[in-house]
Motif scaffolding. Structure first.
Motif, PDB file in Angstrom:
ATOM      1  N   VAL A 132       0.880  -1.156  -0.156  1.00 13.31           N
ATOM      2  CA  VAL A 132       0.042  -0.078   0.000  1.00 13.31           C
ATOM      3  C   VAL A 132       0.822   1.212  -0.038  1.00 13.31           C
ATOM      4  CG1 VAL A 132      -2.132  -1.068   0.903  1.00 13.31           C
ATOM      5  CG2 VAL A 132      -0.156  -0.122   2.672  1.00 13.31           C
ATOM      6  N   ARG A 133       0.441   2.228  -0.625  1.00 16.95           N
ATOM      7  CA  ARG A 133       1.012   3.494  -0.388  1.00 16.95           C
ATOM      8  C   ARG A 133       0.878   4.428   0.914  1.00 16.95           C
ATOM      9  NH1 ARG A 133       0.388   9.106  -2.169  1.00 16.95           N
ATOM     10  NH2 ARG A 133      -1.860   9.009  -1.924  1.00 16.95           N
ATOM     11  N   GLY A 134       2.217   4.676   1.340  1.00 19.38           N
ATOM     12  CA  GLY A 134       2.150   5.529   2.521  1.00 19.38           C
ATOM     13  C   GLY A 134       2.105   4.672   3.848  1.00 19.38           C
ATOM     14  N   VAL A 135       2.764   3.283   3.702  1.00 19.51           N
ATOM     15  CA  VAL A 135       2.879   2.533   5.001  1.00 19.51           C
ATOM     16  C   VAL A 135       3.346   3.129   6.044  1.00 19.51           C
ATOM     17  CG1 VAL A 135       4.944   1.517   4.354  1.00 19.51           C
ATOM     18  CG2 VAL A 135       2.924   0.187   5.554  1.00 19.51           C
ATOM     19  N   VAL A 136       4.234   4.130   6.039  1.00 20.39           N
ATOM     20  CA  VAL A 136       4.740   4.677   7.337  1.00 20.39           C
ATOM     21  C   VAL A 136       3.805   5.653   7.990  1.00 20.39           C
ATOM     22  CG1 VAL A 136       6.924   5.959   8.199  1.00 20.39           C
ATOM     23  CG2 VAL A 136       7.103   4.495   6.094  1.00 20.39           C
ATOM     24  N   SER A 137       2.885   6.239   7.187  1.00 19.09           N
ATOM     25  CA  SER A 137       1.952   6.931   7.497  1.00 19.09           C
ATOM     26  C   SER A 137       0.909   6.371   8.541  1.00 19.09           C
ATOM     27  CB  SER A 137       1.157   7.807   6.608  1.00 19.09           C
ATOM     28  OG  SER A 137       1.741   8.644   5.613  1.00 19.09           O
ATOM     29  N   TYR A 138       0.770   4.951   7.840  1.00 15.49           N
ATOM     30  CA  TYR A 138      -0.222   4.259   8.935  1.00 15.49           C
ATOM     31  C   TYR A 138       0.377   3.813  10.063  1.00 15.49           C
ATOM     32  CZ  TYR A 138      -2.963   3.983   4.469  1.00 15.49           C
ATOM     33  OH  TYR A 138      -3.494   4.188   3.250  1.00 15.49           O
ATOM     34  N   LEU A 139       1.596   3.448  10.070  1.00 15.41           N
ATOM     35  CA  LEU A 139       2.408   3.143  11.068  1.00 15.41           C
ATOM     36  C   LEU A 139       2.494   4.184  12.048  1.00 15.41           C
ATOM     37  CD1 LEU A 139       4.431   1.172  12.592  1.00 15.41           C
ATOM     38  CD2 LEU A 139       6.255   2.079  11.403  1.00 15.41           C
ATOM     39  N   ALA A 140       2.717   5.608  11.753  1.00 16.36           N
ATOM     40  CA  ALA A 140       2.683   6.773  12.509  1.00 16.36           C
ATOM     41  C   ALA A 140       1.392   6.919  13.264  1.00 16.36           C
ATOM     42  CB  ALA A 140       2.964   7.851  11.777  1.00 16.36           C
ATOM     43  N   LEU A 141       0.404   6.496  12.490  1.00 16.69           N
ATOM     44  CA  LEU A 141      -1.053   6.512  13.113  1.00 16.69           C
ATOM     45  C   LEU A 141      -1.300   5.584  14.101  1.00 16.69           C
ATOM     46  CD1 LEU A 141      -3.955   7.482  12.878  1.00 16.69           C
ATOM     47  CD2 LEU A 141      -4.544   5.770  11.435  1.00 16.69           C
ATOM     48  N   ALA A 142      -0.888   4.205  14.131  1.00 12.52           N
ATOM     49  CA  ALA A 142      -1.084   3.355  14.850  1.00 12.52           C
ATOM     50  C   ALA A 142      -0.265   3.610  16.129  1.00 12.52           C
ATOM     51  CB  ALA A 142      -0.334   1.939  14.325  1.00 12.52           C
ATOM     52  N   ALA A 143       0.956   4.351  16.190  1.00 15.66           N
ATOM     53  CA  ALA A 143       1.774   4.593  17.103  1.00 15.66           C
ATOM     54  C   ALA A 143       1.328   5.601  18.119  1.00 15.66           C
ATOM     55  CB  ALA A 143       3.236   4.802  16.783  1.00 15.66           C
TER      56      ALA A 143
END
Ligand code: ZN
Length: 511
Positions: A132-143
């Motif tokens: 998926v595009r922006g996987v690090v953004s999702y990780l940031a959200l989860a964190a």
């Protein structure tokens, strides 16, 4: 009313589940609740809650992926509600959450196994989990979301993710594996491998022979965050010099590294960037590609690094005009129909230009073909508001080969970076980089002697410096003093700073 009653029908045997996914807006991931209700009624799978086409089509992909994984959806009414309802959901990243939500509602995986879990991943018709595009953004959200403790992402994207406290990363390569994980039948290998990227931080300063003044300008630019313009004939090494700058800047802090990784993942760069970026877009670039629209532009991709604009006067005027605001605010605001976002854009700008359109003005042994009018118009491109943001303006010349040969090898980037780091520490005690000093704070931090102050004012008056240009001069002198680690700005600092500001004719007067 009758139709409504008929469709809702008896809800006695309804089954439901709730899990979390996310959608991207700009570089930011927003939490999306995925609620699945299976009830009797007209058979079918409906997705509601402002989905775009890709999300609506998730139904077909999920159905096929489930079937090939061995799960046949029952002939019942299945409604997937994405919340909040007013947030537009886009992309194919909901597929996996949808599939798992359906399975939970059907009782195929344990109820509640997806609580505290963010699920992102696109499904192929065969059940593979795609990137998926922006996987690090999702990780940031989860964190950053206290209700979330882990994130399920495509396996191929796990390697190279930056470390993030407070969230476990689970990489799955197929829907089947995700099901096994939910059932506790499969335990993922420890993820969150700390990536190590080599020291590929541009060119080393030691590789550039000669051009001592330009090197000093780069050191000052790195230390004080000053934006820089280089004026010189073609082939004098402007691009090479510019590419040295990332290596002179201090290493990214953890927080900065995450910011850079988020942007890199949203831009779908092949390898996640975890160091200071160096971007050098060509002059034909459109304003939206430079500044960003639905995706981040070059100014954002240069965030925490360097933006190099070679052949600066060739860039479109409107693009350059907008650049001024970006330099002032450190961010870009994008506003399109139904799409508003803000991208970060903190970078050091390096502009390079020839002395005239043909490039040969003031080159020994060459004849300039340009009319004085052409030269004035060309140089005028650097004038005005954008020039105000450039503290350093150095003139470069071609170094003759004979001279190159005799030159001693100059300092390595590592040596210079050490001084730069110390100078930055001093500035941080004052609260900001010297680039951002002006007015009273600037004057109060100079700590100069009365004699030096008198000298500066006299030079300023005799060369008719505007207040703006005067302050630029002092800012650069302040950075020189910081590089030396001395408290007060001296006459020597002022003299060196003066040499880092060539005059560009009419353009310079505007400053
Ligand atoms: Zn010329």
């Amino acid at each position: 009313v009758y139709v409504g009653l008929f469709l809702v029908g008896p809800v006695k045997k309804s089954m439901r589940s709730q899990c979390f996914s996310s959608t991207l807006i700009g570089v930011e991931a927003h939490l999306v609740g995925v609620e699945v209700v299976i009830s009797s009624g007209l058979p079918g799978l409906t997705v509601v809650g402002l989905p775009d086409t890709a999300v609506t089509e998730a139904g077909a992909r999920v159905r096929s992926a489930l079937k090939l994984t061995g799960v046949n959806l029952p002939p019942r009414r299945m409604v997937v509600n994405l919340s909040p309802a007013d947030l537009r959901k886009s992309g194919a990243g909901f597929d996996l959450a949808l599939a798992l939500g359906l399975l939970e509602a059907l009782g195929e995986i344990p109820a509640g196994c997806l609580a505290h879990t963010l699920v992102v991943g696109e499904l192929s018709l065969g059940g593979e989990v795609r990137r998926v595009r922006g996987v690090v953004s999702y990780l940031a959200l989860a964190a950053s979301t206290t209700a979330l403790r882990r994130i399920v992402v495509p396996f191929e994207q796990v390697a190279g993710l930056p470390r993030w406290d407070g969230v476990d990363v689970v990489g799955v390569s197929t829907l089947e594996q995700a099901i096994q994980y939910c059932r506790g039948e499969w335990i993922p290998v420890a993820a969150g491998v700390v990536p190590t990227q080599g020291p590929s931080r541009g060119t080393d300063l030691a590789e550039v022979r000669g051009q001592d003044l330009a090197k000093l300008a780069l050191e000052i630019a790195a230390a004080g965050g000053h934006h820089l313009a280089m004026v010189g004939p073609p082939g004098c090494g402007k691009s090479l010099l510019a590419s040295c700058l990332p290596g002179l800047l201090p290493p990214l802090t953890d927080a900065e590294e995450r910011e850079v990784a988020v942007i890199s993942s949203v831009c779908e760069e092949e390898q996640l960037l975890l160091q200071r970026p160096f971007r050098s877009p060509g002059s034909v670039i459109s304003p939206s590609a430079l500044l960003g629209s639905f995706r981040p532009g070059e100014v954002t991709r240069a965030h925490r690094g360097v933006l190099f604009l070679d052949e600066f006067p060739e860039f479109r005027r409107d693009a350059l005009e907008s650049l001024r605001l970006v330099l002032e605010e450190g961010q870009v605001r994008v506003s399109r129909a139904r799409f508003q976002t803000t991208y970060p854009a903190h970078f050091t700008l390096i502009c390079a230009m020839n002395p005239c359109p043909c490039g040969m003005a003031s080159v020994p042994g060459e004849v300039c073909q340009c009319s004085s009018r052409q030269v004035a118009r060309y140089r005028g491109k650097l004038s005005g508001p954008l020039l105000d943001r450039l503290d350093l303006l150095v003139g470069l010349h071609r170094v003759p080969l004979s001279e190159l040969h005799d030159r001693p090898v100059s300092e390595s980037s590592q040596c210079v970076a050490q001084r730069v780091g110390q100078a930055r520490e001093i500035q941080m005690l004052r609260g900001c980089l010297n680039r951002d000093l002006s007015g009273d704070p600037l004057f109060s931090y100079l700590n100069w002697s009365r004699a030096d102050q008198k000298f500066a004012l006299e030079v300023g008056d005799s060369t008719r410096l505007s207040m703006r240009a005067f302050q630029k001069w002092l800012r650069v002198a302040r950075t020189l003093a910081d590089l030396e680690g001395t408290d007060g700005v001296s006459k020597q600092h002022l003299l060196v700073a003066r040499s880092l500001r060539v005059t560009l004719g009419s353009g310079e007067q505007a400053a």
